[in-house]
Design an enzyme around this catalytic site. Structure first.
Site, short mmCIF file in Angstrom:
data_model
loop_
_atom_site.label_atom_id
_atom_site.label_comp_id
_atom_site.label_asym_id
_atom_site.label_seq_id
_atom_site.Cartn_x
_atom_site.Cartn_y
_atom_site.Cartn_z
N ASN A 114 -66.72 -19.54 25.63
CA ASN A 114 -67.96 -18.78 25.58
C ASN A 114 -67.91 -17.67 26.63
O ASN A 114 -66.94 -17.57 27.38
CB ASN A 114 -69.17 -19.71 25.79
CG ASN A 114 -69.06 -20.49 27.10
OD1 ASN A 114 -68.42 -20.06 28.05
ND2 ASN A 114 -69.70 -21.65 27.15
N ASP A 313 -75.10 -23.75 16.76
CA ASP A 313 -75.01 -23.58 18.22
C ASP A 313 -74.92 -22.11 18.59
O ASP A 313 -75.52 -21.67 19.59
CB ASP A 313 -73.79 -24.34 18.73
CG ASP A 313 -73.64 -24.26 20.24
OD1 ASP A 313 -74.50 -24.84 20.94
OD2 ASP A 313 -72.68 -23.62 20.71
#
Length: 427
Positions: A114, A313
């Protein structure tokens, strides 16, 4: 050229990248692991190292085991591994014993991260579902000899905590096992570990409980997709059977309640730009993503649950970042109920909005809908994701409607319940 030169070449990044794309992944992992364990072994360490390579690399693989790993030599990774594993109220021991029928792993690459540099929570969720799908499908087809094969479909993922972050350079290891079966469904428990082969440190990062049903693999019409009986799980004690029955009834009751409840998603504001929306409100942080289903997302033309969870998500994370104005990490996920399967070629629509904020966390509700050329738009899944901020305190959510106040109150109840559960685990 000399042995040290060959070793440096073997451990170089270019060789590792080539191995990832080739067929000698397990051989390279054995090399790296052997090197890590013998590099300080005296004058005969090179001989012992190559002997270890040959002994480890050519052992016949167990029929029920798949291994995968990723190694990085970055100094930052070494420094992080030297630190003591963090302890928190949410820490809990793994659910499965040290040896289980299935161990699934995959090399974690930089594109699995991420923006903060940790492994993306959606990537972990996808790996968890892959491990669960393998063990569930094997259980249902074991002993059939290829006759009347079935596939398994994820219908529910129970509460999932992200206990510790996983870093690029660590080995992701997923252990999965069928832990309970009902006449037409099965429970699969998955433990996730992170290991650094250079230091030998291994950390437990996640435990997930997944529920699957079995369906015939050759049914083309989703409307005719009916579950088939599941082979019973043998070897359970009376206590384990009773505990599994309680978990089964609990999830069944919650799934039925959810399927009967009409979830009313907040409409995305299409008539105004983000610049005209009041800051820190629900409307300011709403997010919507659309994604067409490709064959790579499917097994037997049906989307795998891990792909759905990763997209959910992603969408929820956008809403969290929009509100917090800083990077966030997935902390936990409440139970996800999968209402209907999604087929190859259909369009998936994801919508998310914040429902609750505390000083350090934000809860985001995300819903998934699907539509196709010959299928009406329908709701597929719904879940609540909780994120923690990496920056300052979370700005309180500004509520503007009665519906937003109701959702905030429900979010507060879930927040208190999660805190109580963590305290019980800590005790």
């Amino acid at each position: 050229l000399g042995t040290p030169f060959l070793l440096r070449m073997l451990l170089s990044g270019s060789f590792a990248r080539a191995v990832v794309k080739g067929t000698r992944n397990s051989f390279a992992i054995s090399c790296l692991r052997s090197y890590a364990h013998t590099s300080a072994g005296g004058p005969n360490r090179w001989k012992r190292w190559f002997q270890t390579i040959l002994s480890n690399s050519f052992k016949p693989a167990l029929a029920t085991t798949v291994s995968l790993s990723f190694v990085s030599k970055s100094q930052e990774m070494k420094d992080k591994d030297k630190e003591k594993a963090p302890t928190s109220p949410s820490q809990r021991p793994p659910a499965l014993p040290s040896s289980v029928p299935i161990e699934l792993s995959r090399m974690m690459l930089p594109d699995d991260t991420n923006p903060s540099g940790n492994v993306h929570g959606g990537t972990i969720l996808k790996l968890v579902e892959q491990a669960g799908n393998i063990v569930a499908t094997r259980h249902c087809n074991k002993g059939k000899g290829g006759k009347e094969p079935v596939i398994t479909i994820l219908v529910r993922a129970d509460h999932i905590d992200f206990l510790q972050p996983m870093y690029v350079g660590e080995i992701s290891q997923l252990q999965a096992a069928v832990t309970y079966t009902s006449p037409r469904s099965m429970e699969v428990t998955v433990d996730v570990w992170a290991e650094n082969v250079l230091s030998g440190i291994r950390r437990h990062t996640n435990t997930a409980t997944l529920w699957y049903v079995a369906v015939p693999h050759d049914v083309e019409d989703a409307a005719k997709l009916n579950s088939v009986p599941v082979p019973p799980l043998k070897g359970l004690t009376a206590e384990e059977q009773k505990s599994g029955q309680e978990r089964y009834m609990k999830q069944k009751t919650e799934r039925l309640a959810f399927s009967m409840m009409k979830k009313s998603a907040i409409n995305v504001c299409n008539n105004c730009s983000q610049s005209t929306v009041e800051e820190c409100t629900v409307a300011a942080s709403q997010s919507a993503l659309a994604n067409i289903v490709h064959p790579s997302d499917c097994i037997d033309n049906y989307v795998v649950g891990g792909t759905l969870m990763k997209m959910m998500d992603n969408t929820a994370g956008i809403s969290a970042i929009r509100h917090c104005k800083t990077l966030t990490l997935t902390a936990c996920i409440d139970a996800i109920n999968f209402l209907e399967p999604v087929r190859n070629g259909e369009v998936m629509l994801f919508t998310s909005w914040p429902t609750f904020t505390s000083n350090r966390s934000i809860e985001v509700e995300v819903t998934c809908e699907a539509e196709g050329l010959h299928a009406k738009r329908r709701q597929v899944a719904n879940a609540f994701f909780t994120f923690v901020t990496l920056g300052d305190l979370v700005v309180p959510l500004r509520l503007r409607t009665a519906d937003e106040e109701r959702r905030f109150k429900e979010g507060l109840e879930r927040y208190i319940a999660r805190k109580e559960q963590r305290q019980k685990l800590h005790v």
